[in-house]
Design an enzyme around this catalytic site. Structure first.
Site, short mmCIF file in Angstrom:
data_model
loop_
_atom_site.label_atom_id
_atom_site.label_comp_id
_atom_site.label_asym_id
_atom_site.label_seq_id
_atom_site.Cartn_x
_atom_site.Cartn_y
_atom_site.Cartn_z
N GLY A 17 -20.19 9.96 1.42
CA GLY A 17 -20.73 9.82 0.08
C GLY A 17 -19.68 9.81 -1.00
N GLY A 18 -18.49 9.33 -0.69
CA GLY A 18 -17.44 9.24 -1.70
C GLY A 18 -17.74 8.17 -2.73
CG ASN B 224 -2.49 7.90 0.78
OD1 ASN B 224 -2.81 8.22 1.90
ND2 ASN B 224 -2.86 8.56 -0.29
CE1 TYR B 225 4.88 9.04 0.76
CE2 TYR B 225 4.35 7.39 -0.90
CZ TYR B 225 5.04 7.78 0.24
OH TYR B 225 5.87 6.89 0.88
NE ARG B 226 -3.13 11.90 3.72
CZ ARG B 226 -2.76 10.72 4.19
NH1 ARG B 226 -2.64 9.70 3.38
NH2 ARG B 226 -2.52 10.55 5.46
CG HIS C 234 -1.49 1.35 1.54
ND1 HIS C 234 -1.08 2.15 2.59
CD2 HIS C 234 -2.45 2.05 0.90
CE1 HIS C 234 -1.78 3.28 2.59
NE2 HIS C 234 -2.61 3.25 1.58
CD GLU D 272 -17.44 -0.68 -6.60
OE1 GLU D 272 -16.38 -1.31 -6.57
OE2 GLU D 272 -18.49 -1.10 -6.07
CB SER D 273 -12.52 5.39 -6.01
OG SER D 273 -12.79 5.51 -7.39
#
Lengths: 398, 398
Positions: B356-357, B202-204, B200, B360-361
């Site tokens: 409510g995102g 993740n960069y934000r 996994h 599926e993503s």
């Protein structure tokens, strides 16, 4: 979190019997709690209160080799007047239903046997978990009973029953922690055959003692529970039969019960982020105390005793239906939804996870296997589509 | 919920592109949103703000047939001075890394291809989700980028950055809603072979605009992310290699980074109710703004660019290792733990589910298949036991 949720979860699970779940013990190099224990460990166990974020304290449990006659404290127990108390009668009922359901499941399974774990708590209370895994018919079947004596802070008590406390003119009394009693039966039955539905039922009774610091405060009680089922494919006769049994149980007590509790069930088992329910419903109620207590005890008993007749005939019809890999994959996808509901929304599960409960008893509700596919959409008009439609748009089945 | 969590999740997912997840539309008999759509629907879509419980508002997205050159608003875009902004450079970086990682995964997979979904939002922002499912090597691989323009209430902003606001003497200013920008890349790669680890990363990047009502309030920014991996079996050379690459990336910037972010990772990916981590860690950080902004942009870039070298060599070594059904069952059990962490604790996932995102993503992080066995305990000293021990007692690998 309202005390009602505490009650819901406390009877859904039994607290952890090892201290391995405490983050404080994790850095020890020992893996002792993970050893396979074929007999109950002989080292002495020191009872301690479980520190819980959710403001409810219960004692740590001790494994038992044999089922005790009762998990009630002596004063609540099986002797004399106490044996006629709602606590005592509810405990007897859920233990009888546990025996009855397990016997029916073993008979229908034709091979699998339930494994039993028993524990008690030093200050009273305890439980029996029974799990049948990888049987002839069922992938995983769990039937648990538990009895809990605990303490909740007055704020939690007021949050759940505030109007009753203040409504009786006791709001100015500075109340101390509120001792409570909870007992319940909880079960999830996941069959192997994708045409055989999953069943869940849970019936629980909750009672508070008068507080020591505010002896004038009223004692509260309520009932909660329900029975709902989750097929991967719709056979109308199955769905109708299941709902008809729920309605018949309800109608014996109040004609308003079935429509009200059917809707409550549809609303409760809603996977908000999917906009769909996990299954095709049944009945569900919680915090119920605005009826006669004897009536609600009889009603809960009737519902719990209806489980075998509501479910086993459906299993008998579907357990040997031939199926393809695609049918199985769809069932597994729906099992994934079941996992999503239980881990994200179910009050009992989420509360249990946060309060150091006995994880294996809480998560016995999860299926043996589950599946997630990216952006899976059943073809319009297919059998899978029909099931999904019914999960999105709840129907009146009878 | 702190605004930091909002930022974390907003870049982890892209909001739903249909309105099917809104409970209000559920009672309609239509199943329109469930139809298989091979091309983007042609009916007009009305942009609307997503009503979110978590106090952050973002617009609904529109499917796109092609990737736009940028998801930034014109003022933030690729032209002139704007193209040198941190927003623009971060977006370019994550899109390049998405291409790079997907190309490396497809090459190593030797058969599977990524499926791409693109969307945008009327007011700016959008995203690209890429998923490879049931490939030669990977069971499920998702690599998503997204760019979000949203608005958060001043309380949420203050909760996250309170000291900065009040510390600058602006606490008496009555601030209005705070516009924010967030962009990120998020990926989970689940291989089939039980000896090949899940990865996994993740960069934000998160930035607020000055508020309209309080133009004097400072603009805030921070970086978050990390790379961690989750094997079902320990190969020391793999674990050491993976951690060494993380340390090398960190050491280029600050010798304190690796020890600090390694511990942060161990603490973050903790399944509290199990008392164990989901995997063997890596690095993790959040809300990072107490270093030079250029340095942190370069650091995030270095970390994201290190993913292929940290992971793919391990996959190449393990992807064809022979395995038994028991190895596979243990991998599936660990996948169950992955599901538990993501659904119960992961801030991005839990926040995304509640707001409510685009489901599926968000849930592309879940494995294709997972398993739960009642009371499973690996035999002491076994390979499974060693993995569990390392998840319970984090180790220094280098």
């Amino acid at each position: 979190m309202p005390a009602a949720a505490a009650a819901a979860s406390l009877v859904l699970f039994a607290p952890s019997r090892s201290s391995s779940s405490s983050p404080r013990t994790l850095r020890r190099p020992s893996l002792l709690p993970l050893r396979r224990a074929t007999v109950a460990p002989s080292r002495p166990r020191i009872p301690r209160l479980v520190a819980v974020r959710a403001n409810v304290a219960i004692e740590k449990e001790t494994p038992e080799e044999e089922r005790p006659e009762t998990f009630l404290r002596a004063a609540d127990g099986h002797h004399g007047a106490a044996s006629a108390s709602v606590r005592a009668r509810f405990e007897r009922m859920i233990r009888e239903v546990q025996d009855e359901v397990c016997a029916a499941i073993e008979a229908a399974d034709g091979g699998g046997k339930f494994k039993e774990d028993v524990w008690s708590r030093p200050g009273g209370g305890g439980g029996i978990s029974r799990v049948l895994q990888d049987g002839g018919v069922w992938e995983k079947a769990g039937v648990n009973v538990s009895v809990v004596y605990g303490v909740m802070p007055p704020e939690a008590y007021r949050a759940a029953k505030g109007e009753a406390v203040s409504g009786n003119g006791n709001s100015s009394v500075k109340a101390g922690p509120v001792p409570f009693f909870a007992a319940g039966i909880s079960s999830v039955l996941h069959p192997k055959n994708p045409f055989a539905p999953t069943l869940h039922f849970n019936y629980r009774y909750f009672e508070t003692d008068a507080t020591k610091d505010a002896p004038g405060a009223p004692r509260q009680w309520w009932f909660g529970g329900g029975t709902d089922f989750t097929p991967a494919y719709i056979f109308e006769e199955d769905v109708k039969h299941f709902h008809r049994v729920q309605k018949e149980a309800c109608d014996k007590f109040d004609p308003s019960f079935y429509p009200r509790f059917k809707k409550w069930c549809d609303d409760y088992f809603f996977i908000k982020h999917r906009g769909e329910r996990r299954g095709l419903g049944g009945i569900f109620f919680d915090d119920l105390n605005d009826y006669d207590q004897e009536m609600l005890l009889a009603f809960s008993t009737e519902c719990a005793r209806s489980v075998v007749g509501a479910y086993v005939p459906i299993i008998e019809r579907r357990k040997d239906t031939p199926f393809t890999e695609q049918h199985k994959a769809w069932q597994q996808l729906r099992r994934g939804r079941y996992v999503e509901f239980n881990l994200v929304y179910d009050r009992g599960t989420t509360f249990g996870l946060k309060t150091g409960g006995r994880i294996e008893s809480i998560l016995v509700s999860l299926p043996l296997t589950a599946r997630w596919e990216y952006d899976h959409k059943p073809e319009e008009g297919s059998e899978e589509w029909k099931l999904l439609d019914a999960c999105i748009n709840p129907k009146e089945w009878i």
